[in-house]
Scaffold this motif. Structure first.
Motif, PDB file in Angstrom:
ATOM      1  N   TYR A  10       3.625  -4.411   5.318  1.00  0.00           N
ATOM      2  CA  TYR A  10       2.938  -5.332   6.217  1.00  0.00           C
ATOM      3  C   TYR A  10       1.432  -5.144   6.078  1.00  0.00           C
ATOM      4  O   TYR A  10       0.946  -4.146   5.560  1.00  0.00           O
ATOM      5  N   GLY A  11       0.703  -6.111   6.626  1.00  0.00           N
ATOM      6  CA  GLY A  11      -0.763  -5.997   6.674  1.00  0.00           C
ATOM      7  C   GLY A  11      -1.418  -6.976   5.723  1.00  0.00           C
ATOM      8  O   GLY A  11      -1.301  -6.845   4.499  1.00  0.00           O
ATOM      9  N   ALA A  12      -2.083  -8.001   6.308  1.00  0.00           N
ATOM     10  CA  ALA A  12      -2.857  -8.924   5.474  1.00  0.00           C
ATOM     11  C   ALA A  12      -4.001  -8.152   4.819  1.00  0.00           C
ATOM     12  O   ALA A  12      -4.400  -7.070   5.289  1.00  0.00           O
ATOM     13  N   PHE A  13      -4.531  -8.727   3.760  1.00  0.00           N
ATOM     14  CA  PHE A  13      -5.654  -8.075   3.076  1.00  0.00           C
ATOM     15  C   PHE A  13      -6.918  -8.160   3.918  1.00  0.00           C
ATOM     16  O   PHE A  13      -7.150  -9.133   4.632  1.00  0.00           O
ATOM     17  N   GLN A  14      -7.719  -7.130   3.804  1.00  0.00           N
ATOM     18  CA  GLN A  14      -8.985  -7.093   4.534  1.00  0.00           C
ATOM     19  C   GLN A  14     -10.130  -7.079   3.523  1.00  0.00           C
ATOM     20  O   GLN A  14     -10.943  -6.165   3.496  1.00  0.00           O
ATOM     21  N   GLY A  15     -10.113  -8.078   2.647  1.00  0.00           N
ATOM     22  CA  GLY A  15     -11.213  -8.235   1.700  1.00  0.00           C
ATOM     23  C   GLY A  15     -10.903  -7.802   0.284  1.00  0.00           C
ATOM     24  O   GLY A  15     -11.488  -8.315  -0.660  1.00  0.00           O
ATOM     25  N   THR A  16      -9.989  -6.846   0.123  1.00  0.00           N
ATOM     26  CA  THR A  16      -9.626  -6.446  -1.238  1.00  0.00           C
ATOM     27  C   THR A  16      -8.111  -6.356  -1.357  1.00  0.00           C
ATOM     28  O   THR A  16      -7.419  -6.081  -0.375  1.00  0.00           O
ATOM     29  N   ILE A  17      -7.621  -6.566  -2.573  1.00  0.00           N
ATOM     30  CA  ILE A  17      -6.169  -6.505  -2.797  1.00  0.00           C
ATOM     31  C   ILE A  17      -5.771  -5.194  -3.491  1.00  0.00           C
ATOM     32  O   ILE A  17      -4.584  -4.950  -3.672  1.00  0.00           O
ATOM     33  N   PHE A  18      -6.755  -4.389  -3.872  1.00  0.00           N
ATOM     34  CA  PHE A  18      -6.466  -3.212  -4.711  1.00  0.00           C
ATOM     35  C   PHE A  18      -6.530  -1.890  -3.942  1.00  0.00           C
ATOM     36  O   PHE A  18      -7.410  -1.693  -3.096  1.00  0.00           O
ATOM     37  N   ASP A  19      -5.655  -0.979  -4.318  1.00  0.00           N
ATOM     38  CA  ASP A  19      -5.635   0.341  -3.677  1.00  0.00           C
ATOM     39  C   ASP A  19      -6.953   1.092  -3.868  1.00  0.00           C
ATOM     40  O   ASP A  19      -7.441   1.743  -2.946  1.00  0.00           O
ATOM     41  N   ASP A  20      -7.555   0.966  -5.055  1.00  0.00           N
ATOM     42  CA  ASP A  20      -8.752   1.773  -5.315  1.00  0.00           C
ATOM     43  C   ASP A  20      -9.994   1.255  -4.597  1.00  0.00           C
ATOM     44  O   ASP A  20     -10.985   1.975  -4.473  1.00  0.00           O
ATOM     45  N   GLU A  21      -9.936   0.025  -4.113  1.00  0.00           N
ATOM     46  CA  GLU A  21     -11.086  -0.522  -3.378  1.00  0.00           C
ATOM     47  C   GLU A  21     -10.840  -0.495  -1.871  1.00  0.00           C
ATOM     48  O   GLU A  21     -11.717  -0.878  -1.095  1.00  0.00           O
ATOM     49  N   CYS A  22      -9.669  -0.061  -1.479  1.00  0.00           N
ATOM     50  CA  CYS A  22      -9.280  -0.115  -0.071  1.00  0.00           C
ATOM     51  C   CYS A  22      -9.681   1.177   0.639  1.00  0.00           C
ATOM     52  O   CYS A  22      -9.396   2.274   0.152  1.00  0.00           O
ATOM     53  N   THR A  23     -10.328   1.030   1.774  1.00  0.00           N
ATOM     54  CA  THR A  23     -10.728   2.228   2.531  1.00  0.00           C
ATOM     55  C   THR A  23      -9.755   2.503   3.682  1.00  0.00           C
ATOM     56  O   THR A  23     -10.008   3.376   4.506  1.00  0.00           O
ATOM     57  N   GLN A  24      -8.661   1.714   3.740  1.00  0.00           N
ATOM     58  CA  GLN A  24      -7.679   1.912   4.826  1.00  0.00           C
ATOM     59  C   GLN A  24      -6.288   2.189   4.263  1.00  0.00           C
ATOM     60  O   GLN A  24      -5.297   1.610   4.710  1.00  0.00           O
ATOM     61  N   LEU A  25      -6.247   3.084   3.273  1.00  0.00           N
ATOM     62  CA  LEU A  25      -4.953   3.378   2.646  1.00  0.00           C
ATOM     63  C   LEU A  25      -3.943   3.910   3.656  1.00  0.00           C
ATOM     64  O   LEU A  25      -2.747   3.621   3.563  1.00  0.00           O
ATOM     65  N   ASP A  26      -4.429   4.692   4.645  1.00  0.00           N
ATOM     66  CA  ASP A  26      -3.503   5.242   5.649  1.00  0.00           C
ATOM     67  C   ASP A  26      -2.836   4.116   6.437  1.00  0.00           C
ATOM     68  O   ASP A  26      -1.642   4.184   6.739  1.00  0.00           O
ATOM     69  N   PHE A  27      -3.624   3.093   6.766  1.00  0.00           N
ATOM     70  CA  PHE A  27      -3.072   1.939   7.490  1.00  0.00           C
ATOM     71  C   PHE A  27      -1.976   1.266   6.657  1.00  0.00           C
ATOM     72  O   PHE A  27      -0.865   1.010   7.141  1.00  0.00           O
ATOM     73  N   TYR A  28      -2.279   0.983   5.387  1.00  0.00           N
ATOM     74  CA  TYR A  28      -1.305   0.273   4.553  1.00  0.00           C
ATOM     75  C   TYR A  28      -0.070   1.141   4.268  1.00  0.00           C
ATOM     76  O   TYR A  28       1.047   0.639   4.177  1.00  0.00           O
ATOM     77  N   THR A  29      -0.292   2.450   4.129  1.00  0.00           N
ATOM     78  CA  THR A  29       0.844   3.344   3.893  1.00  0.00           C
ATOM     79  C   THR A  29       1.750   3.380   5.119  1.00  0.00           C
ATOM     80  O   THR A  29       2.979   3.309   5.014  1.00  0.00           O
ATOM     81  N   LYS A  30       1.128   3.464   6.299  1.00  0.00           N
ATOM     82  CA  LYS A  30       1.907   3.482   7.539  1.00  0.00           C
ATOM     83  C   LYS A  30       2.682   2.165   7.711  1.00  0.00           C
ATOM     84  O   LYS A  30       3.866   2.159   8.063  1.00  0.00           O
ATOM     85  N   GLU A  31       2.011   1.057   7.408  1.00  0.00           N
ATOM     86  CA  GLU A  31       2.671  -0.239   7.550  1.00  0.00           C
ATOM     87  C   GLU A  31       3.714  -0.464   6.449  1.00  0.00           C
ATOM     88  O   GLU A  31       4.638  -1.260   6.631  1.00  0.00           O
ATOM     89  N   SER A  32       3.566   0.232   5.333  1.00  0.00           N
ATOM     90  CA  SER A  32       4.608   0.156   4.291  1.00  0.00           C
ATOM     91  C   SER A  32       5.872   0.864   4.768  1.00  0.00           C
ATOM     92  O   SER A  32       6.988   0.389   4.522  1.00  0.00           O
TER      93      SER A  32
END
Ligand code: FEO
Length: 397
Positions: free
Chosen positions: A170-192
Protein backbone atom coordinates in the motif's frame (compact mmCIF):
# COMPACT_ATOMS: atom_id res chain seq x y z
CA UNK A 1 2.97 11.99 -11.44
CA UNK A 2 4.23 11.99 -15.01
CA UNK A 3 5.87 9.01 -16.66
CA UNK A 4 9.31 7.86 -15.46
CA UNK A 5 11.98 6.01 -17.44
CA UNK A 6 13.01 2.88 -15.55
CA UNK A 7 15.30 1.22 -18.10
CA UNK A 8 16.11 1.02 -21.79
CA UNK A 9 12.95 2.26 -23.60
CA UNK A 10 11.00 1.15 -20.56
CA UNK A 11 8.65 3.52 -18.70
CA UNK A 12 6.53 3.57 -15.60
CA UNK A 13 3.12 4.96 -16.60
CA UNK A 14 1.22 4.27 -13.40
CA UNK A 15 -1.25 6.33 -11.42
CA UNK A 16 -1.68 7.23 -7.77
CA UNK A 17 -5.10 6.56 -6.27
CA UNK A 18 -5.84 8.72 -3.25
CA UNK A 19 -9.62 8.51 -3.74
CA UNK A 20 -10.35 4.88 -2.93
CA UNK A 21 -10.77 4.56 0.82
CA UNK A 22 -11.11 0.75 1.00
CA UNK A 23 -8.79 -1.40 -1.11
CA UNK A 24 -10.74 -4.44 -2.40
CA UNK A 25 -13.70 -2.79 -0.68
CA UNK A 26 -12.23 -4.10 2.58
CA UNK A 27 -8.89 -2.67 3.61
CA UNK A 28 -8.47 0.98 4.66
CA UNK A 29 -6.03 3.05 2.61
CA UNK A 30 -7.56 6.42 3.41
CA UNK A 31 -4.85 9.02 3.82
CA UNK A 32 -2.09 6.96 2.25
CA UNK A 33 -3.57 5.73 -1.04
CA UNK A 34 -2.13 3.15 -3.37
CA UNK A 35 -0.47 3.17 -6.78
CA UNK A 36 -1.43 1.10 -9.82
CA UNK A 37 1.85 0.70 -11.65
CA UNK A 38 1.75 0.14 -15.38
CA UNK A 39 4.71 -0.07 -17.71
CA UNK A 40 5.45 0.50 -21.37
CA UNK A 41 8.26 -1.02 -23.37
CA UNK A 42 8.80 0.87 -26.62
CA UNK A 43 10.42 -1.39 -29.13
CA UNK A 44 9.83 -2.73 -32.64
CA UNK A 45 6.70 -4.06 -30.99
CA UNK A 46 5.22 -1.85 -28.29
CA UNK A 47 4.09 -3.40 -25.04
CA UNK A 48 1.89 -2.25 -22.17
CA UNK A 49 2.22 -4.26 -18.97
CA UNK A 50 -0.65 -4.21 -16.47
CA UNK A 51 -3.25 -1.47 -16.35
CA UNK A 52 -5.21 0.43 -13.71
CA UNK A 53 -8.50 0.57 -11.84
CA UNK A 54 -11.38 2.09 -13.81
CA UNK A 55 -11.69 4.98 -11.35
CA UNK A 56 -8.40 6.25 -12.80
CA UNK A 57 -9.23 5.87 -16.50
CA UNK A 58 -8.46 9.45 -17.54
CA UNK A 59 -5.18 9.59 -15.62
CA UNK A 60 -4.15 6.23 -17.02
CA UNK A 61 -4.76 7.19 -20.65
CA UNK A 62 -2.98 10.51 -20.17
CA UNK A 63 0.06 8.66 -18.89
CA UNK A 64 0.11 6.04 -21.62
CA UNK A 65 -0.52 8.41 -24.53
CA UNK A 66 2.34 10.62 -23.39
CA UNK A 67 4.62 7.76 -24.41
CA UNK A 68 2.92 5.94 -27.29
CA UNK A 69 0.23 6.29 -29.85
CA UNK A 70 -2.35 3.67 -28.93
CA UNK A 71 -2.76 2.74 -32.61
CA UNK A 72 0.79 1.49 -32.38
CA UNK A 73 0.32 -0.64 -29.28
CA UNK A 74 1.05 -4.27 -30.17
CA UNK A 75 0.69 -6.17 -26.90
CA UNK A 76 -1.17 -5.75 -23.62
CA UNK A 77 0.29 -8.05 -20.99
CA UNK A 78 -2.15 -8.92 -18.24
CA UNK A 79 -0.16 -10.48 -15.41
CA UNK A 80 -3.20 -10.54 -13.13
CA UNK A 81 -6.91 -10.14 -13.73
CA UNK A 82 -8.06 -8.37 -10.57
CA UNK A 83 -9.86 -5.17 -11.59
CA UNK A 84 -7.38 -2.85 -9.89
CA UNK A 85 -5.10 -3.81 -12.80
CA UNK A 86 -7.65 -4.39 -15.55
CA UNK A 87 -10.49 -1.92 -14.87
CA UNK A 88 -9.62 0.22 -17.90
CA UNK A 89 -9.35 -2.71 -20.31
CA UNK A 90 -12.72 -2.33 -22.04
CA UNK A 91 -11.92 1.27 -22.91
CA UNK A 92 -8.39 0.35 -23.91
CA UNK A 93 -9.74 -2.31 -26.26
CA UNK A 94 -11.88 0.29 -28.03
CA UNK A 95 -8.94 2.57 -28.77
CA UNK A 96 -6.01 0.17 -29.12
CA UNK A 97 -7.58 -1.98 -31.81
CA UNK A 98 -4.36 -3.61 -32.99
CA UNK A 99 -3.13 -4.78 -29.61
CA UNK A 100 -3.16 -8.44 -28.67
CA UNK A 101 -3.75 -9.39 -25.03
CA UNK A 102 -1.22 -11.84 -23.58
CA UNK A 103 -2.11 -13.69 -20.38
CA UNK A 104 -2.27 -17.14 -18.80
CA UNK A 105 -4.85 -19.69 -20.02
CA UNK A 106 -6.87 -19.17 -16.82
CA UNK A 107 -7.01 -15.43 -17.41
CA UNK A 108 -8.57 -16.03 -20.85
CA UNK A 109 -11.79 -17.22 -19.21
CA UNK A 110 -11.70 -14.44 -16.67
CA UNK A 111 -11.41 -11.78 -19.38
CA UNK A 112 -14.66 -13.09 -20.81
CA UNK A 113 -16.34 -13.38 -17.41
CA UNK A 114 -15.27 -9.95 -16.11
CA UNK A 115 -15.33 -7.89 -19.31
CA UNK A 116 -16.98 -9.90 -22.09
CA UNK A 117 -13.67 -9.88 -23.98
CA UNK A 118 -13.04 -13.08 -25.90
CA UNK A 119 -11.07 -12.22 -29.01
CA UNK A 120 -7.63 -10.79 -29.65
CA UNK A 121 -6.26 -12.80 -26.72
CA UNK A 122 -3.35 -15.23 -26.69
CA UNK A 123 -2.59 -17.50 -23.77
CA UNK A 124 1.13 -17.73 -23.11
CA UNK A 125 2.85 -20.84 -21.82
CA UNK A 126 4.85 -20.96 -18.64
CA UNK A 127 8.44 -20.10 -19.58
CA UNK A 128 7.49 -18.79 -23.03
CA UNK A 129 9.59 -15.96 -24.49
CA UNK A 130 8.34 -13.06 -26.59
CA UNK A 131 10.77 -11.01 -28.64
CA UNK A 132 9.65 -7.42 -29.12
CA UNK A 133 12.71 -6.51 -31.18
CA UNK A 134 15.45 -5.61 -28.76
CA UNK A 135 13.73 -6.92 -25.64
CA UNK A 136 13.15 -10.55 -24.73
CA UNK A 137 10.18 -10.98 -22.42
CA UNK A 138 9.77 -14.18 -20.47
CA UNK A 139 6.49 -15.23 -18.86
CA UNK A 140 6.41 -17.27 -15.68
CA UNK A 141 3.13 -18.56 -14.31
CA UNK A 142 2.88 -18.03 -10.56
CA UNK A 143 -0.55 -19.46 -9.67
CA UNK A 144 -2.21 -18.12 -6.55
CA UNK A 145 0.04 -15.14 -6.05
CA UNK A 146 -2.64 -14.37 -5.24
CA UNK A 147 -5.23 -15.50 -7.84
CA UNK A 148 -5.04 -18.73 -9.86
CA UNK A 149 -4.35 -16.97 -13.17
CA UNK A 150 -1.36 -14.89 -12.12
CA UNK A 151 1.95 -14.67 -13.93
CA UNK A 152 4.99 -12.39 -13.88
CA UNK A 153 6.90 -10.97 -16.84
CA UNK A 154 10.68 -10.80 -16.85
CA UNK A 155 12.53 -8.64 -19.34
CA UNK A 156 15.72 -10.63 -19.90
CA UNK A 157 17.23 -7.63 -21.73
CA UNK A 158 16.92 -5.10 -18.90
CA UNK A 159 16.55 -7.61 -16.05
CA UNK A 160 13.37 -5.95 -14.83
CA UNK A 161 10.82 -8.24 -13.21
CA UNK A 162 7.25 -7.01 -13.64
CA UNK A 163 5.80 -8.88 -10.70
CA UNK A 164 2.28 -7.40 -10.39
CA UNK A 165 0.92 -7.94 -6.85
CA UNK A 166 3.97 -9.92 -5.73
CA UNK A 167 6.40 -7.68 -3.80
CA UNK A 168 3.85 -4.86 -3.74
CA UNK A 169 2.45 -2.75 -0.93
CA UNK A 170 0.00 0.00 0.00
CA UNK A 171 0.94 3.66 -0.20
CA UNK A 172 0.70 6.06 -3.13
CA UNK A 173 3.97 7.53 -4.33
CA UNK A 174 5.21 10.67 -2.67
CA UNK A 175 7.20 12.10 -5.55
CA UNK A 176 9.45 9.18 -6.40
CA UNK A 177 8.82 5.61 -7.50
CA UNK A 178 12.27 4.23 -6.61
CA UNK A 179 13.59 2.72 -3.40
CA UNK A 180 16.92 4.53 -3.65
CA UNK A 181 15.28 7.96 -3.88
CA UNK A 182 12.71 7.28 -1.18
CA UNK A 183 13.30 8.68 2.29
CA UNK A 184 10.33 6.79 3.79
CA UNK A 185 11.40 3.20 3.28
CA UNK A 186 10.13 2.29 6.77
CA UNK A 187 6.65 3.52 5.83
CA UNK A 188 6.57 1.51 2.59
CA UNK A 189 8.02 -1.58 4.27
CA UNK A 190 5.40 -1.40 7.03
CA UNK A 191 2.63 -0.92 4.48
CA UNK A 192 4.01 -3.82 2.43
CA UNK A 193 3.60 -6.10 5.45
CA UNK A 194 0.05 -4.83 6.00
CA UNK A 195 -0.67 -5.46 2.31
CA UNK A 196 0.94 -8.90 2.55
CA UNK A 197 -1.09 -9.91 5.61
CA UNK A 198 -4.34 -8.50 4.15
CA UNK A 199 -4.06 -9.72 0.58
CA UNK A 200 -1.37 -12.33 -0.01
CA UNK A 201 -0.67 -14.16 3.26
CA UNK A 202 -3.28 -16.88 2.77
CA UNK A 203 -1.29 -17.95 -0.28
CA UNK A 204 2.13 -18.04 1.39
CA UNK A 205 2.96 -21.50 0.01
CA UNK A 206 2.40 -20.16 -3.49
CA UNK A 207 4.60 -17.15 -2.69
CA UNK A 208 7.43 -19.46 -1.63
CA UNK A 209 6.94 -21.57 -4.77
CA UNK A 210 7.12 -18.43 -6.91
CA UNK A 211 10.25 -17.12 -5.19
CA UNK A 212 11.86 -20.50 -5.68
CA UNK A 213 10.80 -20.63 -9.32
CA UNK A 214 12.26 -17.17 -10.03
CA UNK A 215 15.43 -17.70 -8.02
CA UNK A 216 17.55 -18.43 -11.11
CA UNK A 217 16.85 -15.03 -12.67
CA UNK A 218 19.28 -12.14 -12.37
CA UNK A 219 16.88 -9.41 -11.33
CA UNK A 220 18.11 -5.82 -11.34
CA UNK A 221 14.77 -4.15 -10.70
CA UNK A 222 11.60 -5.42 -9.08
CA UNK A 223 8.74 -3.49 -10.68
CA UNK A 224 5.51 -4.46 -8.90
CA UNK A 225 2.07 -3.12 -9.68
CA UNK A 226 1.62 -1.47 -6.28
CA UNK A 227 4.20 0.58 -4.45
CA UNK A 228 7.91 1.18 -4.77
CA UNK A 229 10.17 -0.13 -7.50
CA UNK A 230 13.21 -1.80 -5.98
CA UNK A 231 16.27 -1.09 -8.12
CA UNK A 232 18.92 -0.36 -5.50
CA UNK A 233 18.16 -3.45 -3.48
CA UNK A 234 15.71 -5.76 -5.27
CA UNK A 235 16.68 -8.58 -2.91
CA UNK A 236 15.33 -6.67 0.08
CA UNK A 237 11.65 -6.93 -0.81
CA UNK A 238 12.08 -10.52 -2.01
CA UNK A 239 13.67 -11.50 1.29
CA UNK A 240 10.94 -9.71 3.23
CA UNK A 241 8.22 -11.53 1.29
CA UNK A 242 10.06 -14.83 1.84
CA UNK A 243 10.34 -14.16 5.57
CA UNK A 244 6.66 -13.25 5.83
CA UNK A 245 5.63 -16.31 3.82
CA UNK A 246 7.63 -18.58 6.10
CA UNK A 247 5.67 -17.27 9.11
CA UNK A 248 2.74 -19.35 7.86
CA UNK A 249 4.50 -22.48 9.06
CA UNK A 250 6.80 -21.15 11.79
CA UNK A 251 4.04 -19.08 13.42
CA UNK A 252 6.20 -15.96 13.35
CA UNK A 253 8.92 -14.42 15.46
CA UNK A 254 9.33 -13.74 19.15
CA UNK A 255 6.64 -11.23 19.97
CA UNK A 256 3.13 -10.90 21.36
CA UNK A 257 -0.01 -9.40 19.84
CA UNK A 258 -2.54 -8.54 22.52
CA UNK A 259 -6.10 -8.16 21.26
CA UNK A 260 -8.66 -6.98 23.74
CA UNK A 261 -12.20 -5.68 24.02
CA UNK A 262 -14.07 -4.58 27.09
CA UNK A 263 -17.68 -3.66 27.87
CA UNK A 264 -17.42 -2.02 31.29
CA UNK A 265 -13.69 -1.98 32.03
CA UNK A 266 -13.26 -5.27 33.88
CA UNK A 267 -11.58 -7.09 31.00
CA UNK A 268 -9.55 -3.95 30.31
CA UNK A 269 -8.26 -3.99 33.90
CA UNK A 270 -7.21 -7.60 33.43
CA UNK A 271 -5.60 -6.65 30.13
CA UNK A 272 -3.36 -4.20 31.97
CA UNK A 273 -2.37 -6.91 34.44
CA UNK A 274 -1.56 -9.38 31.67
CA UNK A 275 0.30 -6.74 29.60
CA UNK A 276 2.40 -5.83 32.62
CA UNK A 277 3.25 -9.50 33.15
CA UNK A 278 4.17 -9.94 29.49
CA UNK A 279 6.38 -6.89 29.64
CA UNK A 280 8.09 -8.10 32.82
CA UNK A 281 8.48 -11.44 31.07
CA UNK A 282 10.65 -9.74 28.47
CA UNK A 283 8.33 -8.94 25.56
CA UNK A 284 6.72 -5.63 24.72
CA UNK A 285 3.16 -6.53 23.69
CA UNK A 286 1.51 -4.86 20.69
CA UNK A 287 -1.92 -3.93 22.02
CA UNK A 288 -5.08 -3.48 19.91
CA UNK A 289 -8.60 -2.56 21.03
CA UNK A 290 -10.66 -4.79 18.73
CA UNK A 291 -13.72 -2.54 18.95
CA UNK A 292 -11.83 0.50 17.77
CA UNK A 293 -9.23 -0.86 15.35
CA UNK A 294 -9.80 -2.11 11.82
CA UNK A 295 -8.62 -5.70 11.48
CA UNK A 296 -6.39 -4.61 8.58
CA UNK A 297 -4.04 -3.09 11.17
CA UNK A 298 -4.15 -6.09 13.52
CA UNK A 299 -3.35 -8.67 10.85
CA UNK A 300 0.31 -7.64 10.30
CA UNK A 301 0.96 -7.96 14.02
CA UNK A 302 -0.90 -11.27 14.24
CA UNK A 303 0.97 -12.56 11.21
CA UNK A 304 4.38 -11.53 12.54
CA UNK A 305 4.17 -12.51 16.23
CA UNK A 306 4.26 -16.05 17.56
CA UNK A 307 2.23 -15.13 20.65
CA UNK A 308 -1.41 -14.01 20.67
CA UNK A 309 -3.31 -12.83 23.73
CA UNK A 310 -7.09 -12.75 23.49
CA UNK A 311 -8.81 -10.66 26.12
CA UNK A 312 -12.56 -10.28 25.73
CA UNK A 313 -15.69 -10.74 27.80
CA UNK A 314 -18.41 -13.28 27.33
CA UNK A 315 -21.31 -11.72 25.45
CA UNK A 316 -24.64 -13.58 25.33
CA UNK A 317 -22.96 -16.90 26.22
CA UNK A 318 -20.41 -16.41 23.46
CA UNK A 319 -17.48 -14.17 22.55
CA UNK A 320 -17.55 -10.36 22.51
CA UNK A 321 -18.63 -9.74 18.88
CA UNK A 322 -15.74 -7.49 17.86
CA UNK A 323 -13.27 -10.15 19.04
CA UNK A 324 -15.20 -12.83 17.20
CA UNK A 325 -15.00 -10.74 14.03
CA UNK A 326 -11.26 -10.16 14.45
CA UNK A 327 -10.51 -13.85 15.05
CA UNK A 328 -12.71 -14.93 12.15
CA UNK A 329 -10.79 -12.58 9.83
CA UNK A 330 -7.55 -14.06 11.17
CA UNK A 331 -8.95 -17.50 10.39
CA UNK A 332 -9.95 -16.41 6.89
CA UNK A 333 -6.37 -15.25 6.37
CA UNK A 334 -5.04 -18.53 7.84
CA UNK A 335 -3.08 -17.03 10.70
CA UNK A 336 -1.65 -20.35 11.86
CA UNK A 337 0.69 -22.01 14.36
CA UNK A 338 0.34 -19.55 17.23
CA UNK A 339 0.69 -19.84 20.98
CA UNK A 340 -2.17 -18.10 22.74
CA UNK A 341 -3.83 -17.35 26.05
CA UNK A 342 -7.33 -16.10 26.81
CA UNK A 343 -8.82 -13.99 29.60
CA UNK A 344 -12.16 -12.26 30.03
CA UNK A 345 -14.91 -11.28 32.42
CA UNK A 346 -18.42 -12.73 32.35
CA UNK A 347 -21.72 -11.69 33.89
CA UNK A 348 -24.22 -14.50 34.13
CA UNK A 349 -22.56 -17.23 32.07
CA UNK A 350 -19.21 -18.24 30.64
CA UNK A 351 -18.92 -18.97 26.93
CA UNK A 352 -16.17 -16.82 25.40
CA UNK A 353 -13.30 -19.29 25.76
CA UNK A 354 -15.38 -22.06 24.20
CA UNK A 355 -15.98 -19.82 21.19
CA UNK A 356 -12.28 -18.92 20.96
CA UNK A 357 -11.48 -22.63 20.81
CA UNK A 358 -14.13 -23.18 18.13
CA UNK A 359 -12.87 -20.35 15.92
CA UNK A 360 -9.20 -21.26 16.17
CA UNK A 361 -9.79 -24.96 15.59
CA UNK A 362 -7.86 -26.10 12.55
CA UNK A 363 -5.36 -23.23 12.76
CA UNK A 364 -2.93 -25.10 15.02
CA UNK A 365 -3.19 -22.55 17.81
CA UNK A 366 -1.98 -23.83 21.15
CA UNK A 367 -4.22 -22.19 23.76
CA UNK A 368 -1.95 -22.48 26.79
CA UNK A 369 -4.22 -20.96 29.42
CA UNK A 370 -7.71 -19.54 29.78
CA UNK A 371 -8.90 -17.31 32.60
CA UNK A 372 -12.63 -16.64 32.69
CA UNK A 373 -13.69 -14.68 35.77
CA UNK A 374 -17.02 -13.34 37.05
CA UNK A 375 -17.45 -9.57 37.24
CA UNK A 376 -14.63 -7.41 38.51
CA UNK A 377 -10.90 -8.03 38.84
CA UNK A 378 -10.05 -8.68 42.49
CA UNK A 379 -6.46 -8.14 43.71
CA UNK A 380 -6.01 -11.93 43.64
CA UNK A 381 -7.23 -12.11 40.04
CA UNK A 382 -5.02 -9.18 39.04
CA UNK A 383 -2.00 -11.09 40.37
CA UNK A 384 -3.16 -14.23 38.53
CA UNK A 385 -3.42 -12.28 35.28
CA UNK A 386 -0.01 -10.72 35.79
CA UNK A 387 1.58 -14.11 36.44
CA UNK A 388 -0.19 -15.64 33.43
CA UNK A 389 1.21 -12.85 31.22
CA UNK A 390 4.69 -13.37 32.57
CA UNK A 391 4.56 -17.13 32.04
CA UNK A 392 3.24 -16.60 28.55
CA UNK A 393 6.02 -14.19 27.56
CA UNK A 394 8.59 -16.68 28.80
CA UNK A 395 7.02 -19.44 26.72
CA UNK A 396 7.47 -17.49 23.48
CA UNK A 397 10.71 -18.22 21.67
FE1 FEO B 1 -3.51 -5.60 -7.07
FE2 FEO B 1 -4.75 -8.70 -6.74
O1 FEO B 1 -4.70 -6.97 -7.41
Amino acid sequence: MSEVAIGDKTYWVGVNDRTTDLFEGLWPIEGIGVSYNSYIIKDTKNVLIDLAKAIKTDDFFDQVTNIIDLDKLDYIIINHMEPDHTGVIKTLRMVAKNAEILCTPKAVNMLREFYGISDGIRAVKDGETLSTGNHQLQFYHVPFVHWPETMVTFDATTNVLFSCDAFGGYGAFQGTIFDDECTQLDFYTKESLRYYSNIVAKFSNSVLNAINKLSGLTIKTIAPSHGLLWRKDPGKIVQLYKKWAEYSTSGGEKGVTLLYGSMYGNTETMMNAVAQGISDGGIHPEIYDVARTHVSYMLPSLWKNKGVVIGAPTYEVSLFPYMQAALEKAKLKTVKNKKAIYFGSYGWSKGALKKVNEITEGLKWEILEGLEFPGQVTPELYKQGYEMGKRFARSIE
